[in-house]
Motif scaffolding. Structure first.
Motif, PDB file in Angstrom:
ATOM      1  N   PHE A 146     -30.905  38.694   4.618  1.00 29.15           N
ATOM      2  CA  PHE A 146     -32.088  39.498   4.936  1.00 29.15           C
ATOM      3  C   PHE A 146     -31.838  40.243   6.233  1.00 29.15           C
ATOM      4  CE2 PHE A 146     -36.732  39.939   4.050  1.00 29.15           C
ATOM      5  CZ  PHE A 146     -37.047  40.743   5.128  1.00 29.15           C
ATOM      6  N   ILE A 147     -31.652  41.570   6.131  1.00 32.70           N
ATOM      7  CA  ILE A 147     -31.342  42.400   7.294  1.00 32.70           C
ATOM      8  C   ILE A 147     -32.540  43.314   7.564  1.00 32.70           C
ATOM      9  CG2 ILE A 147     -29.651  43.993   8.296  1.00 32.70           C
ATOM     10  CD1 ILE A 147     -28.412  41.295   7.341  1.00 32.70           C
ATOM     11  N   GLU A 148     -32.914  43.466   8.823  1.00 32.17           N
ATOM     12  CA  GLU A 148     -34.080  44.298   9.155  1.00 32.17           C
ATOM     13  C   GLU A 148     -33.726  45.786   9.108  1.00 32.17           C
ATOM     14  OE1 GLU A 148     -35.323  42.042  12.814  1.00 32.17           O
ATOM     15  OE2 GLU A 148     -37.263  42.018  11.755  1.00 32.17           O
ATOM     16  N   PRO A 166     -44.038  42.297   2.327  1.00 30.62           N
ATOM     17  CA  PRO A 166     -45.208  41.750   3.013  1.00 30.62           C
ATOM     18  C   PRO A 166     -44.860  40.633   4.003  1.00 30.62           C
ATOM     19  CG  PRO A 166     -45.558  41.818   0.631  1.00 30.62           C
ATOM     20  CD  PRO A 166     -44.133  42.207   0.862  1.00 30.62           C
ATOM     21  N   HIS A 167     -45.664  40.572   5.077  1.00 28.37           N
ATOM     22  CA  HIS A 167     -45.402  39.655   6.195  1.00 28.37           C
ATOM     23  C   HIS A 167     -45.272  38.197   5.736  1.00 28.37           C
ATOM     24  CE1 HIS A 167     -45.438  38.211  10.315  1.00 28.37           C
ATOM     25  NE2 HIS A 167     -46.385  37.346   9.985  1.00 28.37           N
ATOM     26  N   ASN A 168     -46.188  37.760   4.843  1.00 27.91           N
ATOM     27  CA  ASN A 168     -46.165  36.341   4.437  1.00 27.91           C
ATOM     28  C   ASN A 168     -44.886  35.987   3.675  1.00 27.91           C
ATOM     29  OD1 ASN A 168     -47.175  38.005   2.331  1.00 27.91           O
ATOM     30  ND2 ASN A 168     -48.021  36.219   1.288  1.00 27.91           N
ATOM     31  N   ILE A 169     -44.386  36.936   2.892  1.00 26.67           N
ATOM     32  CA  ILE A 169     -43.127  36.684   2.166  1.00 26.67           C
ATOM     33  C   ILE A 169     -41.954  36.647   3.150  1.00 26.67           C
ATOM     34  CG2 ILE A 169     -41.530  37.604   0.411  1.00 26.67           C
ATOM     35  CD1 ILE A 169     -43.953  38.521  -1.145  1.00 26.67           C
ATOM     36  N   LYS A 170     -41.987  37.560   4.106  1.00 24.61           N
ATOM     37  CA  LYS A 170     -40.936  37.569   5.137  1.00 24.61           C
ATOM     38  C   LYS A 170     -40.872  36.228   5.873  1.00 24.61           C
ATOM     39  CE  LYS A 170     -40.574  42.366   6.659  1.00 24.61           C
ATOM     40  NZ  LYS A 170     -40.821  43.265   7.771  1.00 24.61           N
ATOM     41  N   GLU A 171     -42.027  35.699   6.210  1.00 26.00           N
ATOM     42  CA  GLU A 171     -42.060  34.430   6.949  1.00 26.00           C
ATOM     43  C   GLU A 171     -41.489  33.284   6.110  1.00 26.00           C
ATOM     44  OE1 GLU A 171     -42.752  33.943  10.313  1.00 26.00           O
ATOM     45  OE2 GLU A 171     -42.618  36.126  10.158  1.00 26.00           O
ATOM     46  N   VAL A 195     -39.184  33.622   3.775  1.00 25.14           N
ATOM     47  CA  VAL A 195     -37.722  33.811   3.736  1.00 25.14           C
ATOM     48  C   VAL A 195     -37.114  33.322   5.049  1.00 25.14           C
ATOM     49  CG1 VAL A 195     -35.849  35.495   3.556  1.00 25.14           C
ATOM     50  CG2 VAL A 195     -37.885  35.773   2.144  1.00 25.14           C
ATOM     51  N   LYS A 196     -37.752  33.697   6.154  1.00 25.72           N
ATOM     52  CA  LYS A 196     -37.198  33.332   7.467  1.00 25.72           C
ATOM     53  C   LYS A 196     -37.051  31.807   7.587  1.00 25.72           C
ATOM     54  CE  LYS A 196     -38.540  35.592  11.371  1.00 25.72           C
ATOM     55  NZ  LYS A 196     -39.455  35.822  12.514  1.00 25.72           N
ATOM     56  N   ALA A 197     -38.044  31.099   7.039  1.00 24.11           N
ATOM     57  CA  ALA A 197     -38.020  29.629   7.120  1.00 24.11           C
ATOM     58  C   ALA A 197     -36.829  29.041   6.353  1.00 24.11           C
ATOM     59  CB  ALA A 197     -39.335  29.074   6.575  1.00 24.11           C
ATOM     60  N   MET A 198     -36.266  29.822   5.422  1.00 25.21           N
ATOM     61  CA  MET A 198     -35.127  29.335   4.637  1.00 25.21           C
ATOM     62  C   MET A 198     -33.777  29.698   5.249  1.00 25.21           C
ATOM     63  SD  MET A 198     -36.346  29.848   0.680  1.00 25.21           S
ATOM     64  CE  MET A 198     -35.929  31.562   0.680  1.00 25.21           C
ATOM     65  N   ILE A 199     -33.789  30.491   6.327  1.00 28.28           N
ATOM     66  CA  ILE A 199     -32.522  30.929   6.923  1.00 28.28           C
ATOM     67  C   ILE A 199     -32.031  29.884   7.920  1.00 28.28           C
ATOM     68  CG2 ILE A 199     -31.366  32.731   8.283  1.00 28.28           C
ATOM     69  CD1 ILE A 199     -33.544  34.695   7.307  1.00 28.28           C
ATOM     70  N   LEU A 240     -28.305  31.849   4.671  1.00 26.77           N
ATOM     71  CA  LEU A 240     -29.228  31.991   3.528  1.00 26.77           C
ATOM     72  C   LEU A 240     -28.433  32.132   2.232  1.00 26.77           C
ATOM     73  CD1 LEU A 240     -32.256  32.495   2.640  1.00 26.77           C
ATOM     74  CD2 LEU A 240     -31.743  34.939   2.838  1.00 26.77           C
ATOM     75  N   GLY A 241     -28.802  31.373   1.211  1.00 22.62           N
ATOM     76  CA  GLY A 241     -28.173  31.527  -0.103  1.00 22.62           C
ATOM     77  C   GLY A 241     -26.946  30.666  -0.315  1.00 22.62           C
ATOM     78  N   THR A 242     -26.731  29.709   0.566  1.00 23.57           N
ATOM     79  CA  THR A 242     -25.548  28.848   0.430  1.00 23.57           C
ATOM     80  C   THR A 242     -25.669  27.933  -0.784  1.00 23.57           C
ATOM     81  OG1 THR A 242     -25.348  28.852   2.815  1.00 23.57           O
ATOM     82  CG2 THR A 242     -24.095  27.177   1.651  1.00 23.57           C
TER      83      THR A 242
END
Ligand code: NAD
Length: 249
Positions: A189-191, A199-204, A206-210, A247-249
Motif C-alpha cells: 500500500f503506497i500513498e 475510504p479512511h476506515n478501509i485504509k486504517e 489495511v494499515k493494521a495489517m502492515i 503486507l501480504g507475506t
C-alpha cells in the motif's frame, strides 16, 4: 557520477506517484529519462530539466495502443541512436467493483493498460535491444502484492498484476541469453493518487495489517527500481520483489 550515469531510461506512468518518483531518482543518478504518460507528463519532466539538466524528454503515449508504443520506441531509437537499456513499466489503473457487479469494460480496461501495456512496451524495447546488440539492460515491471494475495473488489486488477509477474518471468527466460534482465516489483500500500480515493476506515484496516506499521511512499518503490536498474543487481533476473512493509507475506 551517479550509478545510472549516461544510461537511457524509459519510464511509463511518469506523471504521478511511483513513476514520477522513479523519474526523479533515476535523473538524480545520472540517467537520461524519457517519461511516458497519458498527456500530462511535461510537468515532471520540466521540473527535472530545471533541477538537473535539459536532456530529459516527455512523451504522451497510451501504453495499451500497439501502434503508439511501436512508434515511440522507434522514435527514441532514432533520436538517441540506441534503445533504452532501462525500462520501468509503471503505468497502471484500477477499476474496482465486486466481481458480480463488474462490467466487461471495467475488466478489459484494467487488463489492457496493466497487462497488455506492459507486454507491448517490453516487447518493442526488447526487440530493439536484441537488434542493436545492447547487452546490458534491465526491465522492471511494477506488479502488486494483490497479484499474489487477491483482493476484494479487484478481480480485474489482481489478475492483471499476477499476469505481470508471470509475463516478467517468461520474458526473463527468453531474454537472459542477451543479458537483458527482467524483474517484477510488488508494492504493498503506497500513498499515491491511486490509493488516495480509498475510504479512511478501509485504509486504517489495511494499515493494521502492515507488519512495519505504516504505508509506503513512492520513493520506497523507486529505490528498489534503482537497485534493479543498476549493476548492484546484475545477478538478479526473473525475480518478484515485494516492497510492502511485510503486507501480504
Ligand atoms: P498513479 O495513478 O499516480 O500512477 C499511474 C500512472 O499511470 C498515472 O500517471 C497515469 O496517468 C498513468 N497511466 C494510466 N493509464 C495509462 C496508459 N494507458 N498509458 C500511459 N500511462 C497511463 O498511481 P501509482 O500508485 O503511482 O501507480 C503506479 C503503478 O504502481 C501502477 O502500475 C499501480 O498498479 C502500481 N501499484 C500501486 C500501488 C499503490 O498502493 N499505490 C500498489 C501496488 C502497485
Amino acid at each position: 557520477a551517479g550509478s545510472l550515469s549516461g544510461r537511457l531510461a524509459l519510464v511509463t506512468g511518469a506523471a504521478s506517484g511511483i513513476g514520477k518518483a522513479v523519474c526523479e531518482l533515476f535523473s538524480k543518478e545520472g540517467a537520461v529519462v524519457i517519461g511516458v504518460g497519458l498527456g500530462d507528463v511535461s510537468g515532471v519532466i520540466s521540473s527535472l530539466k530545471e533541477r538537473f539538466d535539459e536532456k530529459h524528454l516527455s512523451v504522451a503515449v497510451n501504453v495499451s495502443q500497439n501502434k503508439q508504443v511501436e512508434d515511440l520506441v522507434k522514435e527514441i531509437c532514432k533520436k538517441y541512436s540506441r534503445p533504452p537499456c532501462i525500462v520501468v513499466n509503471c503505468a497502471g489503473i484500477t477499476r474496482d467493483a465486486l466481481m458480480v457487479k463488474m462490467s466487461e469494460e471495467e475488466f478489459d480496461d484494467v487488463i489492457d493498460v496493466n497487462l497488455k501495456g506492459t507486454f507491448l512496451v517490453t516487447k518493442h524495447v526488447a526487440a530493439e535491444l536484441i537488434k542493436s546488440k545492447v547487452r546490458n539492460a534491465s526491465i522492471i515491471n511494477i506488479a502488486s502484492i494483490v497479484g499474489k494475495t487477491g483482493n476484494i473488489g479487484q478481480t480485474n486488477y489482481s489478475a492483471s498484476k499476477a499476469g505481470v509477474v508471470s509475463l516478467t518471468k517468461s520474458a526473463a527466460l527468453e531474454l537472459s541469453r542477451y543479458n537483458i534482465r527482467c524483474n517484477a516489483v510488488l508494492p504493498g500500500f503506497i500513498e499515491t493518487n491511486m490509493t488516495q480515493k480509498i475510504p479512511h476506515n478501509i485504509k486504517e484496516k489495511v494499515k493494521a495489517m502492515i507488519p512495519l506499521g505504516h504505508f509506503g511512499q513512492p520513493e520506497d518503490v523507486a529505490r528498489t527500481c534503482l537497485f534493479l536498474a543498476s549493476e548492484q543487481s546484475c545477478y538478479i533476473t526473473a525475480a518478484a520483489i515485494e516492497v510492502s512493509g511485510g503486507l501480504g507475506t
